[in-house]
Design a protein around this motif. Structure first.
Motif, mmCIF file in Angstrom:
data_model
loop_
_atom_site.group_PDB
_atom_site.id
_atom_site.type_symbol
_atom_site.label_atom_id
_atom_site.label_comp_id
_atom_site.label_asym_id
_atom_site.label_seq_id
_atom_site.Cartn_x
_atom_site.Cartn_y
_atom_site.Cartn_z
ATOM 1 N N VAL A 89 52.845 85.040 139.282
ATOM 2 C CA VAL A 89 53.439 84.469 140.496
ATOM 3 C C VAL A 89 54.277 83.252 140.133
ATOM 4 O O VAL A 89 53.874 82.446 139.285
ATOM 5 C CB VAL A 89 52.340 84.045 141.509
ATOM 6 N N LEU A 90 55.430 83.139 140.773
ATOM 7 C CA LEU A 90 56.215 81.910 140.716
ATOM 8 C C LEU A 90 56.127 81.257 142.086
ATOM 9 O O LEU A 90 56.719 81.734 143.055
ATOM 10 C CB LEU A 90 57.680 82.212 140.359
ATOM 11 N N GLY A 91 55.337 80.188 142.170
ATOM 12 C CA GLY A 91 55.167 79.489 143.438
ATOM 13 C C GLY A 91 56.303 78.523 143.704
ATOM 14 O O GLY A 91 57.288 78.470 142.964
ATOM 15 N N PRO A 92 56.185 77.715 144.764
ATOM 16 C CA PRO A 92 57.230 76.732 145.075
ATOM 17 C C PRO A 92 57.440 75.766 143.917
ATOM 18 O O PRO A 92 56.478 75.248 143.353
ATOM 19 C CB PRO A 92 56.678 76.018 146.316
ATOM 20 N N ARG A 93 58.693 75.546 143.566
ATOM 21 C CA ARG A 93 59.067 74.615 142.486
ATOM 22 C C ARG A 93 58.254 74.896 141.219
ATOM 23 O O ARG A 93 57.542 74.034 140.708
ATOM 24 C CB ARG A 93 58.889 73.168 142.938
#
Length: 237
Positions: A36-40
């Motif tokens: 997963v690439l979360g916020p920022r």
């Protein structure tokens, strides 16, 4: 992971490392375990030009995951598990020229995704399980008008439905989508509804009033005719 051109491939990483130098220009994160690439998800990398996340286990990219990567020119997201991408995710990438989405699990792609990249010159979409139904019409239109930007066009093949398995998407023509009806309404449609709607409502009221008056008038005539023939039956009580 040295500064400048950073190779963090095959390090068993489960997230983007934050110990990167701000002068990093190329970052390879392939063959890791990032899901997963979360916020920022990235530190401040104002000079980053190339980012590779190929051969990870990416399933989700948050709409604000790529903030701060405005200088990025090449992004490789191939060989992951992505099923859905939104235009919002790519809006920060105003300089991106090459986007590789090959070998994921994309059944469809919003045309707003490549449309959010004003500098896009090369888009790779091969080896995805494309669903060739009416839902692919917007993407097909974008591809048809941007053929020069689509790499490996011959490898864009349908997976579903079964009768179209391995059929090239770019081989479709306008007649292929003749049975598909647009469900979206333009602003002209809404304006027409706002104009016609109230007038139709008022007209229906007048029509009902007119018909009611006719019925009352008809019964009055019948009553008067009856009174002339039989005055005793029309006494006022």
């Amino acid at each position: 992971c040295a500064p400048g051109e950073v190779d963090c491939s095959e390090r068993g990483l489960r997230e983007v490392p934050w110990s990167l130098s701000t002068n990093t220009s190329a970052l390879w994160l392939g063959y890791n375990f990032i899901t997963v690439l979360g916020p920022r998800s990235f530190p401040a990398l104002p000079g980053l030009r190339l980012l590779s996340l190929a051969h990870n286990r990416l399933e989700l990219i948050h709409g604000q995951a790529l903030l701060g990567l405005g200088a990025l020119q090449e992004l490789d997201l191939s060989h992951n598990l992505l099923t859905l991408l939104t235009p919002e995710t790519f809006l920060p990438l105003t300089s991106l020229a090459t986007l590789n989405l090959g070998s994921n699990r994309l059944g469809e792609l919003e045309p707003g995704v490549p449309g959010a990249l004003p500098q896009l010159r090369a888009l790779l979409l091969q080896d995805n399980p494309w669903v060739c139904s009416c839902g692919i019409l917007p993407l097909w239109r974008w591809l048809s008008h941007n053929r020069e930007k689509v790499r490996e066009k011959s490898l864009l093949l349908c997976r579903v439905p079964e009768q179209l398995n391995k059929y090239p998407i770019m081989a479709f023509g306008d007649e292929s989508f003749r049975q598909c009806q647009e469900t979206s309404l333009s602003s002209q449609h809404y304006i027409s509804f706002f104009i016609i709607g109230p007038f139709s409502f008022i007209a229906s009221i007048f029509f009902c009033t007119f018909m009611g008056s006719l019925v009352v008038f008809y019964h009055s005539l019948r009553r008067e005719s009856h009174c002339w023939r039989s005055p005793r039956g029309c006494r006022v009580h």
